[in-house]
Design an enzyme around this catalytic site. Structure first.
Site, short mmCIF file in Angstrom:
data_model
loop_
_atom_site.label_atom_id
_atom_site.label_comp_id
_atom_site.label_asym_id
_atom_site.label_seq_id
_atom_site.Cartn_x
_atom_site.Cartn_y
_atom_site.Cartn_z
CG HIS A 1 -1.60 3.55 1.15
ND1 HIS A 1 -0.36 2.71 1.91
CD2 HIS A 1 -1.94 1.92 0.12
CE1 HIS A 1 0.21 1.90 0.46
NE2 HIS A 1 -0.78 0.83 0.33
CG ASP B 1 4.02 -4.91 3.89
OD1 ASP B 1 3.54 -5.38 3.48
OD2 ASP B 1 4.07 -3.39 3.76
NE ARG C 1 1.30 -9.87 -1.01
CZ ARG C 1 0.40 -8.69 -0.68
NH1 ARG C 1 1.21 -8.04 -0.08
NH2 ARG C 1 -0.35 -8.40 -1.49
CB SER D 1 0.38 -5.67 2.62
OG SER D 1 1.29 -4.86 2.07
CE LYS E 1 2.80 -0.86 2.69
NZ LYS E 1 3.18 -1.33 2.35
#
Ligand code: URA
Length: 425
Positions: free
Chosen positions: A82, A161, A168, A183, A187
């Site tokens: 990620h 999320d 956000r 977040s 995920k």
């Protein structure tokens, strides 16, 4: 329980209980808590922060309310990657095939770009025919057949999320460490993988502007991972300038392919090799040095490039039809010196204004537009030399000035920027 009391509690910098956090997540998702109430709570969290325990509870609540993908039909250790988001960050397009070509299964879900950062799914969708919304059955079938898949995030995984992130983005609450940690980790935990490598970007084109904040975020994500029995490695990498030379969707696909045949820029090549090596080391349970040799071998013998072509074609993409249909304009420097600083966020914004990214979630993207960066930190620049080439299909007021103003030139060469600051595990 009542949302106003919870907002007030956070405003006074008091700790929220796990029941209160669960109440917020459940009722925001079912619409009882309104966007304006959630925005107010998010801002209070942004200003006053959260304890580690609150962040862990928040992650757990966000995870619990959605489904978790069952990847048990995929053999072996599943490792995910990620990125916290940057400009010109096409590493997933290189790392995925590299890792898969080393025999580690890559079951990847990626996101779309928003604001000044790009997203891997948008980049892949610039390839004509590419299908990004795979069913779970197809997703698993592809990993088993090809060794790699990259699909847009399943809406049933961590749905809280998605809703919170959208809010956000428009309420100035993106750069909060507890909100980012929950977040990302909700995920990643929902995606069912065993181990996670996070490319945590640090610098003026990243959410984390300082090394100190990046370390805090890394330690928190590692802690959350540990609680859930998942190994997390955070690679703190430099985002004080765009990664590689190309910014924009089709342009970045081309650059990723060049990198996979050994002709890519040094920074993106080296960062991809490091991330891939950590993933291979975790996926095969082998030493990092061994993994590094394997990764280098599969890059040099073009197996990773072949894997890229195979995975794209299996997902319906026709790489031969990838086109860059735009006009070009070269921005020349009107100053001389050495590049000492690049305002990366401004470069990302310029690319977005040209149409390569979205200001709002529903904006359309022009896949052919973007920027080619000719000068990076440490390069010498003479008056009249190209700084950046713009690929465009519409005129954007003052874009030349915006790009020129993103560059700071000085009289001397500064230290060569570090690609990777630290690796935390
Ligand atoms: N990436 C995410 O998935 N979430 C954040 O909050 C920031 C970066």
């Amino acid at each position: 329980m009542n949302i106003i009391d919870i907002i007030n509690k956070k405003r006074l910098n008091e700790e929220l209980s796990s029941d209160e956090i669960q109440f917020v997540i459940d009722n925001f998702l079912n619409g009882t808590i309104k966007d304006y109430q959630m925005s107010s709570l998010l801002m209070a969290i942004c200003i006053n922060g959260m304890s580690d325990e609150e962040t862990i509870n928040l992650t757990n609540s966000m995870l619990k309310i959605g489904k978790t993908l069952d990847l048990s039909k995929i053999e072996g250790i599943k490792v995910d990657k990620h990125s916290t988001g940057g400009v010109g960050d096409k590493t997933t397009l290189i790392v995925g095939p590299l890792v898969a070509s080393c025999g580690v299964k890559v079951a990847k879900m990626s996101g779309r770009g928003l604001g000044f950062t790009g997203g891997t799914i948008d980049k892949l969708e610039s390839i004509p025919g590419f299908i990004s919304n795979l069913s779970t059955t197809k997703f698993i079938e592809q990993v088993n057949k090809v060794g790699m898949v990259d699909s847009s995030a399943n809406s049933q995984l961590a749905p809280a999320d998605k809703k919170i992130y959208a809010l956000r983005d428009v309420t100035g609450t993106t750069s909060s460490i507890p909100l980012i940690a929950s977040s990302i980790m909700s995920k990643k935990l929902a995606s069912g993988v065993d181990k996670i490598v996070i490319d945590l970007k640090v610098g003026n084109g990243a959410l984390m502007k300082t090394l100190e904040d990046a370390r805090k975020l890394a330690r928190l994500m590692i802690k959350i991972g540990k609680i859930h029995g998942k190994e997390v490695v955070c690679i703190l990498s430099n985002m004080n300038q765009p990664l590689g030379k190309m910014v924009g969707n089709s342009l970045e696909i081309k650059e990723a392919m060049e990198t996979l045949v050994g002709k890519g820029p040094e920074d993106i090549t080296n960062l991809s090799i490091i991330i891939a090596s950590y993933m291979v080391s975790l996926g095969k349970n082998i030493k990092l040095n061994e993994a590094l040799s394997l990764v280098r071998e599969n890059l040099n013998n073009k197996n990773a490039y072949k894997k890229f072509l195979e995975f794209v074609s299996y997902q319906g993409g026709n790489i031969n039809k990838l086109q860059i249909k735009s006009r070009k304009k070269v921005i020349l420097s009107d100053k001389e010196g050495f590049v000492s600083k690049i305002n990366t966020e401004k470069i990302g914004e310029a690319s977005m204004l040209l149409g390569a990214g979205r200001k709002n979630i529903y904006d359309d993207i022009d896949y052919s537009v973007g920027l080619e960066i000719h000068k990076k930190i440490g390069d010498s620049v003479r008056i009249g030399e190209p700084l950046v080439t713009i690929y465009y299909n519409k005129n954007v007021t003052n874009i030349d000035e915006m790009i020129k103003s993103a560059y700071t030139l000085s009289d001397n060469i500064k230290e060569e920027p570090r690609l990777i600051y630290e690796i935390l595990e």
